[in-house]
Write a protein that holds these residues in place. Structure first.
Motif, PDB file in Angstrom:
ATOM      1  N   ALA A  68       0.868  -1.178   0.000  1.00 47.79           N
ATOM      2  CA  ALA A  68       0.000   0.000   0.000  1.00 47.79           C
ATOM      3  C   ALA A  68       0.901   1.224   0.000  1.00 47.79           C
ATOM      4  O   ALA A  68       2.129   1.119   0.087  1.00 47.79           O
ATOM      5  N   VAL A  69       0.285   2.385  -0.128  1.00 45.97           N
ATOM      6  CA  VAL A  69       1.036   3.642  -0.109  1.00 45.97           C
ATOM      7  C   VAL A  69       0.419   4.520   0.971  1.00 45.97           C
ATOM      8  O   VAL A  69      -0.795   4.729   1.003  1.00 45.97           O
ATOM      9  N   THR A  70       1.267   5.015   1.876  1.00 41.40           N
ATOM     10  CA  THR A  70       0.806   5.906   2.934  1.00 41.40           C
ATOM     11  C   THR A  70       1.296   7.320   2.643  1.00 41.40           C
ATOM     12  O   THR A  70       2.283   7.514   1.915  1.00 41.40           O
ATOM     13  N   HIS A 121      -3.064   9.107   5.340  1.00 39.06           N
ATOM     14  CA  HIS A 121      -4.033   8.309   4.598  1.00 39.06           C
ATOM     15  C   HIS A 121      -3.323   7.179   3.873  1.00 39.06           C
ATOM     16  O   HIS A 121      -2.129   7.241   3.607  1.00 39.06           O
ATOM     17  N   LEU A 122      -4.091   6.141   3.560  1.00 43.43           N
ATOM     18  CA  LEU A 122      -3.547   4.919   3.015  1.00 43.43           C
ATOM     19  C   LEU A 122      -4.271   4.590   1.719  1.00 43.43           C
ATOM     20  O   LEU A 122      -5.501   4.625   1.665  1.00 43.43           O
ATOM     21  N   PHE A 123      -3.508   4.273   0.673  1.00 47.97           N
ATOM     22  CA  PHE A 123      -4.093   4.010  -0.641  1.00 47.97           C
ATOM     23  C   PHE A 123      -3.508   2.732  -1.246  1.00 47.97           C
ATOM     24  O   PHE A 123      -2.359   2.386  -0.981  1.00 47.97           O
ATOM     25  N   ALA A 182      -2.960   5.396  -5.618  1.00 53.32           N
ATOM     26  CA  ALA A 182      -1.819   6.290  -5.359  1.00 53.32           C
ATOM     27  C   ALA A 182      -1.258   6.807  -6.683  1.00 53.32           C
ATOM     28  O   ALA A 182      -0.951   8.006  -6.813  1.00 53.32           O
ATOM     29  N   ASN A 183      -1.130   5.918  -7.682  1.00 55.26           N
ATOM     30  CA  ASN A 183      -0.643   6.348  -9.002  1.00 55.26           C
ATOM     31  C   ASN A 183      -1.609   7.348  -9.641  1.00 55.26           C
ATOM     32  O   ASN A 183      -1.178   8.306 -10.277  1.00 55.26           O
ATOM     33  N   SER A 207      -0.670  11.136 -10.750  1.00 56.53           N
ATOM     34  CA  SER A 207      -0.775  11.502 -12.170  1.00 56.53           C
ATOM     35  C   SER A 207      -1.857  12.556 -12.427  1.00 56.53           C
ATOM     36  O   SER A 207      -1.771  13.275 -13.417  1.00 56.53           O
ATOM     37  N   ASN A 208      -2.849  12.684 -11.551  1.00 52.59           N
ATOM     38  CA  ASN A 208      -3.922  13.683 -11.782  1.00 52.59           C
ATOM     39  C   ASN A 208      -3.582  15.022 -11.144  1.00 52.59           C
ATOM     40  O   ASN A 208      -2.783  15.778 -11.657  1.00 52.59           O
TER      41      ASN A 208
END
Length: 175
Positions: A14-16, A21-23, A28-29, A33-34
């Protein structure tokens, strides 16, 4: 643990973020990118503010990371981990509540529409019944007038009959 964007169960990596927050890696990508803003708190994020984490690290990794760290630091780290976990559960509960509230609102709107339709049907039926009652009252009034006229005619005919009978009786007595 669940992704704070799509609310799918996180498995493995996961990505914190520094905002807590955790995604999942896919979300996360998308964030990077947005617009690079956290979808939960709108904090501007960059790749350096997002760190990959292992959701279920093995015991060997935990032992290696914890080796040589003082108990005070371990307790501080444990406290932060517990607070992060509590924050994640709170976010999850808020998301569930928002979902339930949204469903309830949809049901309320649907019920309101059904109620409005039923009220319109009742109003239409009421108007039809009111017209029918008005027509029946007019018919009753007309029948009452006809009855009155017939009673008057009957009374007149009865008077005429009595007169004729009297005249007949008089003529009969004369003969």
């Amino acid at each position: 643990m669940k992704c704070n964007a799509c609310w799918r169960e996180l498995d493995g990596r996961a990505v914190t973020t520094t905002c807590g927050h955790l995604f999942c890696p896919e979300d996360a990508n998308k964030i990077i990118s947005n617009d690079a803003a956290c979808p939960i708190c709108d904090q501007v994020l960059s790749k350096s503010l997002m760190k990959p984490v292992d959701i279920n690290p093995n015991d060997e990794w935990i032992n290696m990371v914890m080796a040589g760290i003082s108990p005070q630091i371990l307790m501080k780290s444990a406290y932060r981990s517990v607070m992060f976990y509590i924050g994640q559960k709170d976010l999850e509960m808020q998301a569930k509540m928002n979902n339930i509230v949204g469903q309830c609102r949809q049901k309320c709107v649907a019920m309101q529409q059904k109620f409005t339709e039923k009220m319109e049907q009742i109003h239409t039926a009421y108007q039809k019944m009111a017209k029918r009652c008005q027509m029946m009252e007019q018919e009753l009034e007309s029948l009452s007038k006809d009855k009155q006229e017939l009673q008057e005619k009957f009374s007149e005919k009865s008077r005429q009959k009595r007169k004729l009978e009297e005249m007949y009786d008089q003529l009969k007595t004369r003969i």
